[in-house]
Each structure stands twice: as structure tokens, then as C-alpha cells.
Design a protein around this motif. Structure first.
Motif, short mmCIF file in Angstrom:
data_model
loop_
_atom_site.label_atom_id
_atom_site.label_comp_id
_atom_site.label_asym_id
_atom_site.label_seq_id
_atom_site.Cartn_x
_atom_site.Cartn_y
_atom_site.Cartn_z
N MET A 94 33.60 35.03 41.74
CA MET A 94 32.96 36.12 41.00
C MET A 94 32.64 35.67 39.57
SD MET A 94 35.19 39.49 41.99
CE MET A 94 35.30 40.08 43.68
N ARG A 95 31.44 36.03 39.11
CA ARG A 95 31.06 35.69 37.74
C ARG A 95 30.97 36.97 36.90
NH1 ARG A 95 30.36 30.67 36.56
NH2 ARG A 95 29.90 29.17 38.23
N ILE A 96 31.44 36.85 35.68
CA ILE A 96 31.49 37.99 34.76
C ILE A 96 30.08 38.30 34.24
CG2 ILE A 96 32.42 38.82 32.56
CD1 ILE A 96 34.75 36.70 33.11
N LYS A 97 29.71 39.59 34.32
CA LYS A 97 28.44 40.04 33.75
C LYS A 97 28.66 40.78 32.43
CE LYS A 97 24.88 41.34 35.81
NZ LYS A 97 23.86 42.18 36.50
N GLN A 98 29.71 41.61 32.41
CA GLN A 98 29.97 42.42 31.21
C GLN A 98 31.44 42.82 31.16
OE1 GLN A 98 27.49 45.90 30.95
NE2 GLN A 98 28.55 46.72 29.17
N ARG A 99 32.06 42.59 30.05
CA ARG A 99 33.43 43.04 29.84
C ARG A 99 33.39 44.45 29.27
NH1 ARG A 99 36.35 43.75 25.42
NH2 ARG A 99 38.64 43.61 25.51
N ASN A 139 31.25 33.39 32.84
CA ASN A 139 32.45 32.68 33.28
C ASN A 139 32.91 33.19 34.64
OD1 ASN A 139 32.38 31.35 30.87
ND2 ASN A 139 34.25 32.27 30.03
N ARG A 140 33.70 32.35 35.34
CA ARG A 140 34.33 32.79 36.57
C ARG A 140 35.49 33.70 36.22
NH1 ARG A 140 31.49 31.67 41.17
NH2 ARG A 140 33.46 31.88 42.32
N LEU A 141 35.71 34.71 37.07
CA LEU A 141 36.79 35.67 36.84
C LEU A 141 38.06 35.20 37.52
CD1 LEU A 141 37.22 38.64 35.65
CD2 LEU A 141 37.10 39.37 38.02
N ASN A 142 39.20 35.46 36.88
CA ASN A 142 40.49 35.19 37.50
C ASN A 142 40.77 36.31 38.50
OD1 ASN A 142 43.09 34.67 38.28
ND2 ASN A 142 43.95 34.65 36.20
N GLU A 143 40.45 36.07 39.77
CA GLU A 143 40.52 37.12 40.79
C GLU A 143 41.94 37.55 41.10
OE1 GLU A 143 38.04 36.42 44.20
OE2 GLU A 143 36.53 35.37 43.00
N ALA A 144 42.92 36.76 40.71
CA ALA A 144 44.33 37.11 40.94
C ALA A 144 44.73 38.35 40.15
CB ALA A 144 45.24 35.94 40.59
N LEU A 145 43.97 38.67 39.10
CA LEU A 145 44.30 39.81 38.25
C LEU A 145 43.69 41.12 38.77
CD1 LEU A 145 43.75 38.16 34.74
CD2 LEU A 145 45.93 38.58 35.91
N ILE A 146 42.87 41.07 39.80
CA ILE A 146 42.16 42.25 40.29
C ILE A 146 43.09 43.14 41.12
CG2 ILE A 146 40.28 43.10 41.75
CD1 ILE A 146 38.77 40.52 41.11
N ILE A 189 32.42 46.56 40.09
CA ILE A 189 33.33 46.90 39.00
C ILE A 189 34.72 46.52 39.48
CG2 ILE A 189 34.48 48.78 37.76
CD1 ILE A 189 31.85 48.37 36.54
N VAL A 190 35.43 45.70 38.71
CA VAL A 190 36.80 45.33 39.08
C VAL A 190 37.75 45.82 38.00
CG1 VAL A 190 36.09 43.35 40.44
CG2 VAL A 190 36.62 43.02 38.03
N MET A 191 38.95 46.23 38.44
CA MET A 191 39.97 46.73 37.52
C MET A 191 41.28 46.02 37.76
SD MET A 191 39.26 50.85 37.52
CE MET A 191 37.66 51.50 37.05
N GLY A 192 42.05 45.88 36.70
CA GLY A 192 43.36 45.26 36.80
C GLY A 192 43.90 45.01 35.40
N LYS A 193 45.20 45.02 35.26
CA LYS A 193 45.82 44.80 33.96
C LYS A 193 45.44 43.42 33.43
CE LYS A 193 48.64 48.48 33.38
NZ LYS A 193 48.71 49.32 32.18
N GLY A 194 44.73 43.41 32.29
CA GLY A 194 44.37 42.15 31.64
C GLY A 194 43.22 41.41 32.25
N VAL A 195 42.53 42.01 33.24
CA VAL A 195 41.44 41.30 33.92
C VAL A 195 40.28 41.01 32.96
CG1 VAL A 195 40.16 43.34 34.74
CG2 VAL A 195 40.13 41.22 36.08
N GLY A 196 40.14 41.82 31.91
CA GLY A 196 39.04 41.61 30.98
C GLY A 196 39.41 40.86 29.71
N TYR A 197 40.67 40.43 29.62
CA TYR A 197 41.12 39.72 28.41
C TYR A 197 40.46 38.34 28.35
CZ TYR A 197 44.22 37.56 24.99
OH TYR A 197 44.74 36.91 23.88
#
Length: 282
Positions: free
Chosen positions: A1-6, A37-44, A23-31
Motif C-alpha cells: 500500500m502506498r500513502i496518498k494522504q495523512r 511512501n509504503r505504509l507499515n501494514e502491521a499497524l493497520i 482509508i486505513v486506521m490504527g494507532k500510530g499508522v499515520g506517524y
């Protein structure tokens, strides 16, 4: 997954490898999440597919996370996941937005000592026990998570979100209108036969379910399948009292709500009324 907008530290707009916006949600996923950039999918923790009106959906989420603390969004997500499991359905992003907003407002009212009770509180409890049970579980979850004890009546208010966010209703108000009409129809049936329907019985549950879809068909102008003249004649002749009761229901709908169901609908309603009559008069 690639980030479009934080959107904030816990909510991010991304695209998957098939260019599907999510839209993805998770504690600290947008930090420290930067576009491209590629998203850290473990945080989703939760993923929502954006299907229609992409900008509108993003704007709703942006407004939500700006006005409502993340704890309310996360507790709403927990409640929705439980409801999806129990009701065997899937709720979208709009459900998360509306429920989080409702819970945030309910907690604010509770802290100010403002009590709000729906005039359909008891009708909802009687007609939709599965959704109300989920509402009660939601109130307990809110208490355990946010340390706020909402009034029991909030269970029915939350239940209406589950009802209206399915595929059958366009709004909570429409779901409430249908609930009121169903309650009126049951009163007509009970008055006609001079008995009280056992609200814990399977026949009552089936009747409520039929009335619900019966009314949805009228609202959405969905035509019921045709019945043969012979079948219509047989039902009317064999179940005269139930047909007379169905006529009272049709007259009520016509006069009070300007709804005029077809003869096929009236005959089908007759058969459901007759099933209840037979069980209640044994």
C-alpha cells in the motif's frame, strides 16, 4: 500500500497495488507517513474501501477525526465489528462516522445531565431484539472503554444505527418511521382478533420480519411477484377473518401514510396474519 494522504497520526488515505483507494486506521499508522511512501501494514487495525464519492468520503473522515477524539472512533469500530459478526453483514465507513458522532454526542449529553429518550424506545425493544441486544453490548463497551455509563435507553438509539445502516433504509428517520408503522399494524392485528401476540414467539419474529420487508417494498416501489387468480381466491375464501384484518391494515396505510399496496401484497399479508392467528388461538 502506498500513502496518498495523512489525515492524522491514526488515519491515512492509501492506495493498494490495484490502485484501489482505502482509508486505513490504527494507532500510530499515520506517524511520519508521507505521500508516496509504503505504509507499515502491521499497524493497520481497520480498512475501509472507498467506492462512491471519494472526495465526499474523505471529507467526512477528515471532519470526524478533527472534531472527535480517536478513542471514540476506536470504540465505535469495536462495536461495529461485533455487530458485523452477530448480524452477518458488513457496515461501511458512513456507519463508523455516524456511530462515532452519536456516541460522542451521547457522552457529552450524559456529562451535562441531559436525558433524551426516543418515543419509540419500547417499540424498538419489542420489534428488534437482536439489534437492541447489540445496543446493550455497545453501552457496556462504552462504559468499559470510556468509563462513561450511558442510560439504558441509548441501547435502542444505537440499535437504530444498525437498522438504518443496512441495505434496507436510507436514514435513521426512515427506519424509525417503519418501526412506528409496524407497531401500529401489530396493534391493529391484536385488536381485530382480541388477543395479544406473544412477543417472544417465532411467529411474532416472522411477522415483524415480513412487515419490515413488506414496508420496504412499498417505500422502494418494488413489485411483488404475481399470484394466480385461483390462489388469491382460495386465500380470501379460506382465511376470511385474516383477510378482513389485512384490509384494515391496508386502509390504515392508505389513510395515514398514502401507501396503497397491491392485492398480491394484501393476500401475502393475509397468510402471515393467519399463521399468527392459528398459533395464538391454539
Amino acid at each position: 500500500m502506498r500513502i496518498k494522504q495523512r489525515l492524522n497520526n491514526n488515519v491515512v488515505l492509501v492506495e493498494d497495488d490495484a490502485n484501489q483507494p482505502l482509508i486505513v486506521m490504527g494507532k500510530g499508522v499515520g506517524y511520519k507517513a508521507y505521500p508516496g511512501n509504503r505504509l507499515n501494514e502491521a499497524l493497520i487495525d481497520r480498512t475501509f474501501v472507498l467506492k462512491n464519492e471519494l472526495k465526499s468520503e474523505i471529507d467526512k473522515v477528515a471532519a470526524l477525526i478533527k472534531e472527535i477524539p480517536i478513542d471514540y472512533i476506536m470504540v465505535s469500530d469495536t462495536i461495529i465489528k461485533q455487530a458485523e459478526k452477530e448480524l452477518k453483514t458488513e457496515f461501511g465507513l458512513s456507519m463508523l462516522v455516524s456511530l462515532a458522532d452519536h456516541i460522542f454526542s451521547a457522552v457529552a449529553r450524559k456529562k451535562k445531565g441531559i436525558a433524551v429518550v426516543s418515543p419509540l424506545h419500547w417499540d424498538i425493544k419489542q420489534l428488534f431484539p437482536a439489534e437492541v441486544k447489540l445496543g446493550e453490548q455497545a453501552v457496556a463497551t462504552i462504559h468499559n472503554t470510556l468509563n462513561v455509563e450511558l442510560d439504558d435507553t441509548e441501547a435502542t438509539a444505537i440499535a437504530m444505527h444498525f437498522l438504518s445502516s443496512g441495505n434496507n433504509y436510507e436514514s435513521i428517520q426512515q427506519a424509525m418511521n417503519v418501526t412506528k408503522i409496524i407497531s401500529d399494524i401489530i396493534l391493529i392485528i391484536q385488536y381485530h382478533f382480541q388477543f395479544e401476540i406473544d412477543q417472544n414467539s417465532i411467529s411474532f419474529s416472522r411477522l415483524v420480519s415480513h412487515l419490515q420487508y413488506f414496508l420496504i417494498r412499498q417505500v422502494k416501489e418494488i413489485k411483488m411477484m404475481d399470484m394466480s387468480d385461483e390462489m388469491i381466491r382460495v386465500v380470501i375464501q379460506q382465511y376470511q377473518s385474516s383477510f378482513q384484518c389485512a384490509e384494515k391494515v391496508i386502509n390504515y396505510l392508505d389513510k395515514s401514510h398514502q401507501v396503497k399496496p397491491s392485492l398480491e401484497e394484501e393476500v401475502y399479508l393475509t397468510m402471515h396474519i393467519e399463521r399468527v392467528r392459528q398459533l395464538e388461538t391454539k
